[in-house]
Write an enzyme that holds these catalytic residues in place. Structure first.
Site, PDB file in Angstrom:
ATOM      1  N   GLU A 366       0.787  -0.979  -0.063  1.00 54.24           N
ATOM      2  CA  GLU A 366       0.013   0.003   0.049  1.00 54.24           C
ATOM      3  C   GLU A 366       0.746   1.286   0.179  1.00 54.24           C
ATOM      4  OE1 GLU A 366       0.191  -2.218   2.501  1.00 54.24           O
ATOM      5  OE2 GLU A 366       0.373  -1.036   4.437  1.00 54.24           O
ATOM      6  N   GLU A 400      -5.735  -2.460  -0.027  1.00 52.28           N
ATOM      7  CA  GLU A 400      -4.869  -1.460  -0.224  1.00 52.28           C
ATOM      8  C   GLU A 400      -5.230  -0.032  -0.266  1.00 52.28           C
ATOM      9  OE1 GLU A 400      -2.012  -2.720   0.344  1.00 52.28           O
ATOM     10  OE2 GLU A 400      -2.399  -4.962  -0.091  1.00 52.28           O
ATOM     11  N   HIS A 403      -6.045   0.966   3.490  1.00 49.07           N
ATOM     12  CA  HIS A 403      -4.906   1.568   4.101  1.00 49.07           C
ATOM     13  C   HIS A 403      -4.325   3.166   3.762  1.00 49.07           C
ATOM     14  CE1 HIS A 403      -3.243  -2.016   5.932  1.00 49.07           C
ATOM     15  NE2 HIS A 403      -2.980  -2.833   4.721  1.00 49.07           N
TER      16      HIS A 403
HETATM   17 ZN   LIG Z   1      -2.588  -4.635   4.497  1.00 52.01          ZN
END
Ligand SMILES: [Zn+2]
Ligand SMILES: *[C@@H]1O[C@H](CO)[C@@H](O)[C@H](O)[C@H]1NC(C)=O
Ligand SMILES: *[C@@H]1O[C@H](CO)[C@@H](O)[C@H](O)[C@H]1NC(C)=O
Ligand SMILES: *[C@@H]1O[C@H](CO)[C@@H](O)[C@H](O)[C@H]1NC(C)=O
Ligand SMILES: *[C@@H]1O[C@H](CO)[C@@H](O)[C@H](O)[C@H]1NC(C)=O
Ligand SMILES: *[C@@H]1O[C@H](CO)[C@@H](O)[C@H](O)[C@H]1NC(C)=O
Length: 953
Positions: A366, A400, A403
């Site tokens: 991420e 992702e 995040h």
């Molecule tokens: Zn993760």
């Protein structure tokens, strides 16, 4: 909705549970978010005002464990000097970096791919010191005029002390500067360095990924920093709390793209003859080093905008031309919008780039604004990708993107709180993916995907609590080890399901978030057990490992709990807990079809009813056992709801000796009538263990016969509804269950199935340009045909593997090639795994595990791994996921004294080389083998008799 109401569908319950959960999540997150934004704004980048204490948590990728290189110049006795410790001292705080990197995409005269760099960091002294420690790993430095590795200057009025000594400390990965005088508190200083590093193919730090395009070898320079490899790209204060602002410039050939987490601010082509051009990027937000990314490639991209956010998907030119980035592009905008709404906060950056890399260790990472993926996790092709490939892409993207706020904007202070970050993202990824694909009922799959997976690991005595003490996690390999199933899935299961649902909600950062949660509880009037707070309840779940089994005795009315251990004999080796392995358990059950109100275990008693069923959909993180009479009632009228859970609980309770193994097996008898995916998947997952234990013994034949008998109607069912395999079933999980039907029917020897798969495959062999097999079925059909075939089938598969233009197709073949029953082909394939020109490094360990999963390949893989251990360890030993997976995967069938002895010998023989991020996996394997030996001894006879008796003769 009120006290009790009748629910006839599994799905209904999930909806209620999650619907309630989301509200609390929003509240807690919004509070954290707004506080963090306020703090970030209060800090001016250069005069370093307040100290930001990042409240929370974070990430989800993985990295290569840095290897220890040969020592350089240890000046003093090996004492307990600051540079012998792994953590940075609290004397200096970085403010901003100015970094220029130049990766060379061709080998130099010494045959190495390298990158050169020039960097300075401006930092503030917050405690008086005459020592500068900054992380640096595997970098060589150009010396300055004074013969030191760096140049120090003062930005304020106080004079700068001169450098007394400078050296590299490889074990702890520091560049060390000893000064002749003290740095002054409150003053800012600048540290300049010029360095060179190898652009290796080791998947960590600044590394290279290679692929072929139209016969030409192309090199991508890319990064993977998390957790501790930014220091392998440039000298930096490489801890998550050391947030700073980064100005990055990349030098690259004019024909390539440069990508950084921020947008370009200018591009200058130096001149026509020059071999590179510099691209500079806007300064980043204040951020952690592990979230940086920079990439040089000649990729193409496709783009769109969503609410002023520029969205781009980057990939190999051919992949983009073939439209493989479209699905990701289509889904990113809606998922981003969903999270903006969910977090009640706009996306923090002007752009969101996502890029697919041919070589990448984890699934995805991420990085803030430039998310990196394995090709299989981002690229989609309707003619090649199955529905499970598609599901993976949607969930990984959602994970992702989640995040970008939780983890990147708000970051954990140290890696011991990783669980919070990952757990959170792992939970909301389902919500995001559900938004992207509302027809899939994806939230149902959380139980199979995560809860069952983590139950298995967390029931071992060698498990660990979610939260470790900060001082217990120091070395890079310890940090990598944290990226395991427990961090990823337990939170999802325990916190979000059990607690958050209970209170009506959500998450936490260990202490900061508890407070927010308490507020949410207070304001919603949720009742907690007398004398308990959110802190006291949650601590029991995150500070002690494992989970309880709740036993409900409908005869006596008693309910109690006990620490659930898969092998009760290991109780003695469980570490002591401050909470004595007692949990505060929220409980809710259904009585004869009526759903009861949620309460706490200690407040409950039961009275005999027709049947009682607790922990619907595993909304609580525990297992449930019943008295025999209730088990019998449940078995006789297996309720529609929770069938999958009942099966899973029964098998695991049997493993732990709470109930008889044959009682567990009885939960599979009704499968002849079952058409739903979840219960089938749950049963097959559990029967897998029986296969592992018995597929080398005389039990095998009877077990095969039983399962073949059970799966027949399912196979026929799909044959019918797909009109003799020409249609695709409508539902997402029906498509999964179709795969199960074929896989089980073929592997248990149903002739009709084998004829079908062999026919498809040989049709493909006749005309390789026309693959007649539907993408959903390819993995299982390839496997079945290659298992039934010989060298010709295998070689054809290998040729197609090498020729595949989408990684998703290559992965299916890579799996299927491990299915052959020919030992010589398996040995050849094992050799290929350590040849990076044949099998990419990122895939080596998983390929070995595939081979070990094949009963014929098991011992070959084990011999191979032992034989090459030190080579595998140095070349491949990093990937935090892959490495423990390798050890667990190769040893999972172990169930004899002889194998246990070999395993212990392996541990002893390699104590010098070590096991890196697989250290815990070795002890877990020993524990598991010991348990398996006992289990087989105790159950073999009764299991064989049961299978034998259940097949109509
Ligand atoms: Zn993760
Ligand atoms: C970074 O350093 C380069 C020279 O190395 C300089 O040209 C550039 O202006 C610096 N950028 C910032 C933002 O300080
Ligand atoms: C760094 O120095 C070591 C020792 O001289 C050398 O072996 C290595 O190749 C150098 N690395 C690079 C990238 O130049
Ligand atoms: C073009 O770039 C090359 C290599 O960097 C340099 O040697 C040359 O002087 C440059 N020419 C001009 C006109 O700037
Ligand atoms: C996509 O990129 C192209 C080329 O840079 C640009 O012309 C176009 O406006 C972009 N489209 C969107 C939707 O941003
Ligand atoms: C992406 O969206 C476009 C426009 O809605 C659609 O035509 C296309 O089929 C979609 N592609 C994929 C792979 O989903």
């Amino acid at each position: 909705m009120g006290g009790g109401f009748y629910i006839s569908k599994f799905v209904g319950v999930v909806g209620i549970v999650f619907g309630a959960g989301a509200v609390a999540t929003v509240i807690a997150l919004a509070v954290v978010y707004s506080q963090e934004v306020a703090k970030n704004e209060a800090v001016s980048p250069t005069n370093g005002g307040s100290t930001v204490k990042p409240p929370v948590t974070t990430p989800g990728g993985s990295t290569v464990v840095p290897q220890v290189t040969t020592p350089v110049i240890p000046t003093t006795a090996p004492s307990n000097e600051a540079w012998d410790k792994y953590r940075l001292p609290d004397t200096l705080k970085p403010e901003h970096y100015n970094l220029t990197l130049w990766p060379r995409l061709t080998v130099n005269a010494q045959g190495l791919y390298i990158f050169t760099g020039k960097s300075y960091v401006v930092f503030q002294c917050v405690k008086e010191t005459d020592l500068i420690l900054i992380h640096s790993n595997k970098l060589n430095y150009t010396k300055w005029g004074d013969d030191h590795l760096a140049k120090l200057s003062a930005l304020g009025s106080t004079p700068v002390p001169t450098i007394k000594k400078s050296w590299l400390q490889p074990t702890t990965q520091f560049l060390v500067l000893e000064l002749n005088g003290k740095l002054a508190v409150g003053e800012s200083y600048q540290l300049d360095t010029v360095f060179v590093g190898e652009l290796a193919d080791d998947l960590g730090g600044f590394y290279r990924s290679v692929y072929l395009e139209e016969g030409e070898e192309k090199v991508v320079a890319t990064t993977q920093m998390q957790p501790t490899d930014a220091r392998k790209a440039f000298p930096c204060f490489d801890e998550p709390a050391m947030k700073a602002i980064f100005h990055i410039t990349l030098l690259h050939p004019p024909t390539t793209n440069a990508l950084v987490i921020m947008q370009k601010c200018c591009i200058m082509i130096l001149n026509k003859t020059s071999s590179y051009c510099p691209t500079s990027f806007d300064e980043t937000k204040k951020m952690s080093t592990y979230l940086l990314a920079f990439i040089v490639s000649d990729y193409d991209y496709i783009n769109s905008t969503s609410d002023n956010v520029l969205i781009r998907i980057y990939a190999r030119k051919k992949a983009i031309a073939d439209g493989q980035g479209e699905y990701a592009l289509n889904k990113t905008g809606p998922i981003l919008k969903f999270f903006e709404k969910y977090y009640n906060a706009t996306y923090p950056l002007p752009k969101s780039d996502q890029i697919a890399l041919p070589d990448f260790n984890a699934g995805a990472m991420e990085n803030w604004g430039l998310i990196t993926y394995r090709e299989t996790a981002l690229l989609y092709d309707p003619n090649m990708s199955s529905n499970s490939n598609k599901e993976r892409i949607a969930t990984i993207i959602a994970h992702e993107l989640a995040h970008m706020w939780f983890g990147n904007l708000v970051t954990l202070r140290w890696w011991n709180d990783l669980w919070l970050n990952e757990g959170f993202a792992s939970y909301v990824e389902y919500l995001g993916a559900n938004e992207a694909e509302p027809d899939w009922n994806i939230k149902d799959l959380i139980v199979l995907g995560d809860v069952h997976r983590v139950f298995a690991v967390d029931a071992l005595a060698s498990s660990h609590p979610l939260s470790s003490k900060e001082e217990d996690i120091q070395k890079p390999e310890q940090i990598s080890e944290l990226f395991d199933a427990i961090s990823y899935s337990k939170v999802r299961s325990s916190i979000f399901s059990t607690y958050l649902n209970t209170f009506a909600y959500d998450n936490t950062v260990y202490t900061d978030l508890w407070d927010h949660l308490q507020m949410a509880v207070n304001s919603t009037g949720t009742s907690l057990p007398t004398g308990q707070t959110v802190h006291s309840i949650m601590n029991r779940w995150v500070l002690q490992m494992g989970f309880p089994v709740v036993t409900i005795n409908t005869a006596t009315g008693m309910i109690n709990q006990q620490h659930f251990l898969l092998d009760p004999a290991t109780a003695g080796s469980v570490p002591p807990s401050d909470f004595s392995y007692v949990w505060i358990v929220p409980i809710r059950w259904m009585k004869t079809g009526l759903l009861q109100k949620q309460t706490w275990l200690e407040d409950k008693t039961v009275t005999g009813e027709s049947w009682i069923l607790a922990n619907l959909n595993v909304s609580g993180y525990y297992r449930v056992n019943y008295d025999n009479a209730n088990w019998e009632r449940l078995l006789n009228s297996i309720p529609v709801i929770n069938r999958a859970q009942l099966v899973d609980d029964a098998f695991n309770l049997a493993r732990a000796k709470y109930i008889n193994t044959t009682l567990a097996l009885r939960t599979t008898k009704y499968l002849r009538r079952e058409r739903e995916y979840m219960p089938w998947e749950s049963a097959l997952d559990n029967l897998d263990f029986f296969y592992l234990m018995f597929d080398r013994s005389e039990v095998y034949g009877d077990m095969q016969a039983y399962l073949k008998y059970q799966v027949e109607p399912l196979f026929k069912h799909f044959e019918n509804i797909t009109r003799n395999w020409t249609d695709v079933p409508n539902g997402h999980t029906d498509q999964y269950n179709q795969v199960n039907a074929i896989r089980v029917a073929c592997s248990t020897g149903m002739e009709e199935c084998q004829t079908l798969t062999k026919g498809w495959y040989s049709q493909w062999m006749k005309d390789s340009a026309k693959n007649p097999i539907h993408p959903n079925l390819r993995t299982t059909v390839y496997c079945s045909a290659i298992a039934a075939g010989g060298a010709a089938e295998w070689e054809f598969g290998w040729t197609q593997f090498k020729a595949a233009t989408i990684a998703i197709e290559a992965d299916k073949l890579r799996f299927a090639l491990a299915c052959t029953k020919q030992p010589w082909l398996l040995n050849k394939y094992l050799e290929y795994t350590l040849d990076a020109t044949k099998i990419r490094k990122q895939d080596a360990t998983s390929t070995i595990v595939y081979i070990a999963s094949n009963v014929v390949g098991q011992s070959l893989a084990w011999d191979f791994m032992r034989d090459r251990w030190s080579y595998i360890f140095t070349q491949y030993g990093g990937g935090s996921f892959s490495f423990s997976n390798l050890i667990n995967g190769v040893t999972k069938r172990f169930s004899t004294e002889f194998e246990l002895k070999q395993l212990k010998q392996f541990q002893a023989d390699n104590s010098e080389v070590g096991f890196g991020s697989g250290t815990l996996a070795v002890s877990q394997s020993i524990e598991r083998t010991t348990a398996n030996i006992k289990w087989v001894a105790e159950n073999k006879k009764s299991v064989q008799e049961w299978f034998y008796a259940e097949v109509p003769k």
